[in-house]
Design an enzyme around this catalytic site. Structure first.
Site, short mmCIF file in Angstrom:
data_model
loop_
_atom_site.label_atom_id
_atom_site.label_comp_id
_atom_site.label_asym_id
_atom_site.label_seq_id
_atom_site.Cartn_x
_atom_site.Cartn_y
_atom_site.Cartn_z
N LYS A 185 28.15 36.19 28.99
CA LYS A 185 28.45 34.99 28.18
C LYS A 185 28.02 33.73 28.94
O LYS A 185 27.51 32.77 28.35
CB LYS A 185 29.95 34.94 27.83
CG LYS A 185 30.38 33.66 27.10
CD LYS A 185 29.60 33.47 25.79
CE LYS A 185 30.03 32.35 24.90
NZ LYS A 185 30.44 31.10 25.36
N LYS B 83 42.37 27.96 28.06
CA LYS B 83 41.38 27.35 28.95
C LYS B 83 41.20 28.20 30.21
O LYS B 83 42.18 28.71 30.76
CB LYS B 83 41.89 25.95 29.34
CG LYS B 83 40.82 24.92 29.35
CD LYS B 83 41.41 23.53 29.42
CE LYS B 83 40.40 22.65 30.07
NZ LYS B 83 40.72 22.17 31.36
N HIS C 123 24.40 33.43 28.52
CA HIS C 123 24.18 32.99 27.13
C HIS C 123 24.29 31.46 27.07
O HIS C 123 23.46 30.79 26.45
CB HIS C 123 25.23 33.64 26.20
CG HIS C 123 25.39 32.97 24.86
ND1 HIS C 123 26.06 31.77 24.70
CD2 HIS C 123 24.95 33.30 23.64
CE1 HIS C 123 26.02 31.41 23.43
NE2 HIS C 123 25.37 32.33 22.76
N ASN C 124 25.29 30.92 27.72
CA ASN C 124 25.48 29.47 27.70
C ASN C 124 24.37 28.73 28.44
O ASN C 124 23.94 27.65 28.03
CB ASN C 124 26.85 29.10 28.29
CG ASN C 124 27.98 29.38 27.30
OD1 ASN C 124 27.81 30.15 26.37
ND2 ASN C 124 29.12 28.76 27.50
N LEU D 226 46.46 29.27 20.67
CA LEU D 226 46.04 28.96 19.30
C LEU D 226 45.35 27.60 19.16
O LEU D 226 45.58 26.88 18.21
CB LEU D 226 47.25 29.06 18.36
CG LEU D 226 47.84 30.47 18.26
CD1 LEU D 226 49.17 30.46 17.52
CD2 LEU D 226 46.87 31.43 17.59
N ALA D 227 44.48 27.29 20.13
CA ALA D 227 43.61 26.11 19.94
C ALA D 227 42.55 26.54 18.92
O ALA D 227 42.66 27.61 18.32
CB ALA D 227 43.01 25.70 21.27
N GLY E 232 31.55 29.21 18.28
CA GLY E 232 32.32 28.02 17.91
C GLY E 232 33.36 28.36 16.86
O GLY E 232 33.67 29.53 16.61
N ARG F 85 21.19 16.91 31.94
CA ARG F 85 22.55 16.50 31.59
C ARG F 85 23.11 15.58 32.69
O ARG F 85 23.76 14.58 32.39
CB ARG F 85 23.46 17.72 31.41
CG ARG F 85 23.13 18.50 30.16
CD ARG F 85 24.22 19.51 29.80
NE ARG F 85 23.83 20.26 28.61
CZ ARG F 85 24.66 20.93 27.82
NH1 ARG F 85 25.96 20.96 28.11
NH2 ARG F 85 24.25 21.58 26.78
C1 6PG Z 1 29.66 29.30 22.33
C2 6PG Z 1 29.56 28.04 23.12
C3 6PG Z 1 30.90 27.61 23.59
C4 6PG Z 1 30.94 26.16 24.07
C5 6PG Z 1 29.96 25.83 25.13
C6 6PG Z 1 29.85 24.35 25.34
O1 6PG Z 1 28.98 30.22 22.71
O2 6PG Z 1 30.39 29.32 21.35
O3 6PG Z 1 28.73 28.25 24.22
O4 6PG Z 1 31.34 28.54 24.54
O5 6PG Z 1 30.70 25.35 22.98
O6 6PG Z 1 30.38 26.43 26.28
O7 6PG Z 1 29.47 24.18 26.63
P1 6PG Z 1 29.28 22.78 27.31
O8 6PG Z 1 30.51 21.96 26.99
O9 6PG Z 1 29.16 23.10 28.75
O10 6PG Z 1 28.05 22.20 26.70
#
Ligand code: 6PG
Length: 488
Positions: free
Chosen positions: A190, A82, A193-194, A15-16, A137, A295
């Site tokens: 996913k 996590k 996606h990131n 529950l974070a 998010g 980065r």
């Molecule tokens: C999402 C985001 C989420 C997270 C990122 C941040 O889809 O809701 O991608 O999963 O905010 O993974 O990633 P970094 O910390 O690597 O920028």
């Protein structure tokens, strides 16, 4: 308050921020939910929020056994902890009380192979397992995320009704969820996606840098520009939040907060995995790789400060400000460069997904993935509808760049794109994302590349052989001997 003596439909452990909000979302959609967390304070906090946010059917448990027993069979538990060891730990805690046919869904940003390993171990116990990408998010989790579930289709079917209601809803294209495919495909999608998210953020940051450093736009002007862009082809969550950021005043001093934020980008690793996977599969993903490298370089703040001193002492300024630009023209050119580079970045991400799908036999549908990214997730954008349509037109499209519509858009924008990259280079500003995207386009669209020379070099020093353009077969030439004979 709903009746807690009845069994609930689903459980959620962890529950974070994401877990808490997703649990409230599920309860709000009318599915009674049990929640559990190792630290009990989070359980009480979530129960309290459920009461405040409309007496939602959410029931908190401090004890894992009571938590599991409170869910109707076959039980489904979403886990939002996590990635890595905490996932294994949670599975260990819960699986003791689970029975054959029950299912655990990992909603974290997990490495896809970990999911496949766990799914196998769970199957041996008669349990089902899904790896589900969750994007959006805090806000997305609470009001509608994009969901990317992969693994057992049977397990997906058993909770499809919940996922369809909980996911973001996009008019004309439906809920942002689909059964992605088998194995760890949900986590893999996913992850990409990131990677695309990293690329988008980098390209936006470069647009900001050029407008601010060369165009001398103020934060107010930047807000106007990004707000305007968010009404057209660039309409997206990331452009929208960028426009907002420029309006926020510093709460500790004069000026805007964005100017006080330290220029060091953090990361949790999914972008790095994307680049590693691209290399493993021999897929060129230079825009995503450039965003990752940026980065890394941003993280070397102290070294950069020292380097700036060295070059300043030698007469090299931070940026070269002697460029005279027409502000309006610059804004328009940067918008076009950003859009064209974005097409290249998505083309790379999609090609990576396809390559993995072929390797693993997942049968992933690229158009359908673009559809579920249209809402809820961080990369949501009107642009994704164009990608969906491109794959609808041709599911076997080799590259987004050669889709007739995208090809036309790139051609229309290439002159502005080249202008922005040249201007940045001449101003001493690095625009790695926009530049490598342009290089990607210029490389991909040329029938003949200087790779002939590289092949000749390889054959020269290592007898690695080469193919010819005119006759098939593998050839080796004694380049050294021949060259020396000519020298005599
Ligand atoms: C999402 C985001 C989420 C997270 C990122 C941040 O889809 O809701 O991608 O999963 O905010 O993974 O990633 P970094 O910390 O690597 O920028």
């Amino acid at each position: 308050m709903a009746d807690s003596s009845k069994l609930t439909r689903i459980g959620l452990a962890g529950l974070a921020v994401m877990g808490q909000n997703l649990a409230l979302n599920i309860a709000e959609k009318g599915f009674p939910i049990s929640v559990y967390n190792r630290s009990t304070i989070k359980v009480d906090e979530t129960v309290e929020r459920a009461k405040k946010e409309g007496d939602l059917p959410l029931f908190g448990f401090h004890d894992p056994e009571a938590f599991v027993q409170s869910i109707q069979k076959p039980r489904v538990i979403i886990m939002l902890v996590k990635a890595g060891a905490p996932v294994d730990q949670t599975i260990k805690t819960l699986s003791v009380y689970l029975e054959k046919g029950d299912c655990i869904i990992d909603g974290g940003n997990e490495w896809y192979e970990n999911t496949e390993r766990r799914a196998k171990a769970m199957a041996e116990l008669g349990l089902q397992y899904l790896g589900m990408g969750v994007s959006g998010g805090e806000e997305g989790a609470r009001h509608g995320p994009s969901l990317m579930p992969g693994g057992s289709f049977e397990a997906y079917k058993s909770i499809e009704d919940i996922l369809l209601k909980v996911a973001a809803q996009v008019p004309d294209s439906g809920p942002c969820v689909t059964y992605v495919g088998e194995g760890g495909s949900g986590n893999f999608v996913k992850m990409v996606h990131n990677g695309i998210e990293y690329g988008d953020m980098q390209l936006i940051a470069e647009a900001y840098d050029v407008l601010k450093s060369v165009g001398k736009l103020s934060n107010e002007e930047l807000h106007e520009v990004f707000s305007e862009w968010n009404k057209g082809e660039l309409l997206s969550f990331l452009v929208e939040i960028t426009a907002d950021i420029f309006t926020i005043k510093d709460d500790k001093a004069e000026g805007h907060l964005v100017d006080k934020v330290l220029d060091k980008t953090g990361m949790k690793g999914t972008g790095k995995w994307t680049v590693q996977q691209a290399a493993d599969l021999s897929i060129a993903a230079p825009t995503i790789a450039a965003s990752l490298d940026s980065r890394f370089l941003s993280g070397m703040k102290d070294e950069r400060v020292e380097a700036a001193k060295v070059f300043k002492a030698a007469g090299v300024d931070d940026i070269f400000t002697d460029q005279v630009v027409d502000k309006q023209q610059l804004i328009d050119d940067v918008r076009q460069a950003l859009y064209a580079a974005k097409i290249c970045s998505y083309a790379q991400g999609m090609n990576l997904i396809r390559a993995k799908s072929i390797e693993k036999g997942w049968g992933l549908k690229l158009g359908e993935l673009a559809r579920i990214w249209k809402g809820g997730c961080i990369i949501r954008a009107v642009f994704l509808d164009r990608i969906k349509k491109a794959y609808d037109r041709n599911p076997d499209l080799a590259n987004l760049l050669v889709d007739p519509e995208f090809a036309k858009e790139i051609i229309e924008r290439q002159s502005a794109w080249r202008k922005v990259v040249s201007l940045a280079i001449n101003s001493g500003i690095s625009t790695p994302g926009m530049s490598v995207s342009l290089a990607y386009f210029d490389t991909y669209r040329r029938a003949r590349l200087p790779a002939n020379l590289v092949q000749a070099q390889r054959d020269y020093f290592g007898a690695h052989t080469y193919e010819r353009t005119d006759v098939s077969g593998s050839y080796h030439t004694e380049w050294f001997k021949l060259a020396n004979q000519l020298k005599l």
